[in-house]
Each structure stands twice: as structure tokens, then as C-alpha cells.
Design a protein around this motif. Structure first.
Motif, PDB file in Angstrom:
ATOM      1  N   VAL A   5      14.895 126.451  -7.588  1.00 40.53           N
ATOM      2  CA  VAL A   5      15.642 125.595  -6.654  1.00 40.53           C
ATOM      3  C   VAL A   5      15.394 126.054  -5.217  1.00 40.53           C
ATOM      4  CG1 VAL A   5      17.952 124.850  -5.901  1.00 40.53           C
ATOM      5  CG2 VAL A   5      17.354 124.842  -8.334  1.00 40.53           C
TER       6      VAL A   5
ATOM      7  N   ARG B 165      12.096 124.713  -4.414  1.00 40.01           N
ATOM      8  CA  ARG B 165      12.162 123.255  -4.223  1.00 40.01           C
ATOM      9  C   ARG B 165      12.709 122.913  -2.845  1.00 40.01           C
ATOM     10  NH1 ARG B 165      14.706 119.953  -9.049  1.00 40.01           N
ATOM     11  NH2 ARG B 165      13.893 118.305  -7.722  1.00 40.01           N
ATOM     12  N   ILE B 166      13.778 123.584  -2.447  1.00 38.44           N
ATOM     13  CA  ILE B 166      14.372 123.301  -1.138  1.00 38.44           C
ATOM     14  C   ILE B 166      13.383 123.664  -0.036  1.00 38.44           C
ATOM     15  CG2 ILE B 166      16.200 123.979   0.469  1.00 38.44           C
ATOM     16  CD1 ILE B 166      18.029 124.290  -2.044  1.00 38.44           C
TER      17      ILE B 166
ATOM     18  N   HIS C  10      21.276 114.393  -5.273  1.00 41.41           N
ATOM     19  CA  HIS C  10      20.224 115.417  -5.228  1.00 41.41           C
ATOM     20  C   HIS C  10      20.717 116.700  -4.569  1.00 41.41           C
ATOM     21  CE1 HIS C  10      17.335 111.980  -5.877  1.00 41.41           C
ATOM     22  NE2 HIS C  10      17.013 112.844  -6.816  1.00 41.41           N
ATOM     23  N   TRP C  11      21.372 116.575  -3.426  1.00 41.84           N
ATOM     24  CA  TRP C  11      21.850 117.781  -2.743  1.00 41.84           C
ATOM     25  C   TRP C  11      23.003 118.426  -3.506  1.00 41.84           C
ATOM     26  CZ3 TRP C  11      18.784 120.334   0.218  1.00 41.84           C
ATOM     27  CH2 TRP C  11      17.763 119.665   0.874  1.00 41.84           C
TER      28      TRP C  11
ATOM     29  N   TYR D 148      21.245 120.462  -6.099  1.00 42.61           N
ATOM     30  CA  TYR D 148      20.750 121.706  -5.508  1.00 42.61           C
ATOM     31  C   TYR D 148      21.892 122.708  -5.346  1.00 42.61           C
ATOM     32  CZ  TYR D 148      16.332 119.401  -4.190  1.00 42.61           C
ATOM     33  OH  TYR D 148      15.130 118.751  -4.197  1.00 42.61           O
TER      34      TYR D 148
END
Length: 186
Positions: free
Chosen positions: A67, A70-71, A96-97, A100
Motif C-alpha cells: 500500500v 501504491r500510494i 479508494h482512499w 488505503y
């Protein structure tokens, strides 16, 4: 009048291969680590239970790292254009956020629980250092960890429902953004 020096790029129609790989690997690990803890909880204390918790914790650490990757990747690589109406785009972004956020909160609270006074092994290869024993922090971390799982379930289900809606109802090809090109399409 075209001058031949137009430097504008067409909008991307799909996520980059790196973003796709990070997405699908994260999803696969997430769907593995959940059953690991459910299995672990059904064994009495002992080596078998420890093994399943080791897998759960190790995959949780892996998801945390994925993650973060990904960020980091997403910051430098904007998402493809979204054809949804603005209100649905807001819902998708919040989902999505939110994913995350919970996929960062879960491993952190898991580490605060597991590392409360002891090291946390990573697939038996090495161990992350434990934290000084702090029972109130361990209890708080356990409470957050156990309750945040429901946010994970809800957000994943919402994400899957949105995908099904795009595939089965709208049939707009939005899922293609997260899949490798088919038949030479970009």
C-alpha cells in the motif's frame, strides 16, 4: 492550425502496469491473510496456531508495504480519466482512499498488538523489533484492529459492487483500466 509541435499527451485509458500489478498483488494477499487469522482463531494455543498467525502477520506486513508502494506510485502517476458522473467519481475516490487508510491502519495496529513486548517475525526470515510492553496500548490496538476489519469488509464490498456495476450494468469497460491490454489495445 497544427504546427507539428503539439506536446499534449492523450489521457491514459488504463492504469500503468506497475499500478495494475500492485493492485492485484495487494488484492490477492488481502484475500489470503483474512482466512489465515480465521483459521488461527480456531486452533488451541500451540505451534499450529502460531504458524497461521505468522502467515497472517507476515502477509499483513506485506500488504502494508504494498500500500505504501501504491500510494507512492500513484502520487507520480495520475489515474486514468473516469467517465462516471462527478458524484460517482467522489464516491469512488473516497472508497479508494478509505481502502488505503484501513489497509495502513490494520497492519500498524496489528504490529502494535503482536509486537507488544516481543519481536514480530516476517515469514520466519527475520523479525521486526518488538516494542516495549505496554498493555493499554496493546488493548487499544486490538480494539482498533478488530473493529477496523469491518471497515475493510465494507470498503472491499463497495469496491467489488462498483466493479460489478461497471461490468454487468453499465458495460462501459471501466474494469479494463486495471487489466493488461487485450488484443494489442492500449
Amino acid at each position: 492550425m497544427a504546427t507539428g509541435t503539439d506536446t499534449t499527451q492523450p489521457l491514459a485509458t488504463r492504469f500503468t502496469g506497475v499500478a495494475q500489478a500492485l493492485h492485484w498483488i495487494t488484492a490477492a494477499l488481502l484475500f489470503l491473510l483474512l482466512p489465515f487469522v480465521w483459521v488461527a482463531e480456531n486452533f488451541p494455543p500451540g505451534e499450529v496456531r502460531v504458524f497461521w498467525y505468522l502467515l497472517h502477520e507476515s502477509f499483513g506486513i506485506s500488504v502494508f508495504l504494498l500500500v505504501l508502494a501504491r500510494i507512492t506510485w500513484r502520487i507520480g502517476h495520475p489515474v486514468p480519466a473516469d467517465p462516471d458522473p462527478p458524484a460517482l467519481q467522489v464516491v469512488a475516490r473516497l472508497n479508494h482512499w478509505g481502502l488505503y487508510a484501513v489497509l495502513l491502519i490494520m497492519p500498524v495496529t496489528g504490529y502494535l498488538m503482536a509486537g507488544n513486548g516481543q519481536p514480530v517475525p516476517f515469514f520466519g526470515l527475520f523479525s521486526l523489533p518488538g516494542l516495549p510492553k505496554n498493555d493499554p496500548l496493546g488493548v487499544l490496538a486490538n480494539t482498533v484492529h478488530v473493529n477496523t476489519q469491518f471497515a475493510v469488509y465494507a470498503l472491499v464490498l463497495l469496491h467489488l459492487a462498483g466493479t460489478v456495476w461497471h461490468v454487468a450494468v453499465r458495460r462501459d469497460g471501466l474494469l479494463d483500466r486495471m487489466l493488461p491490454p487485450q488484443d494489442g489495445k492500449r
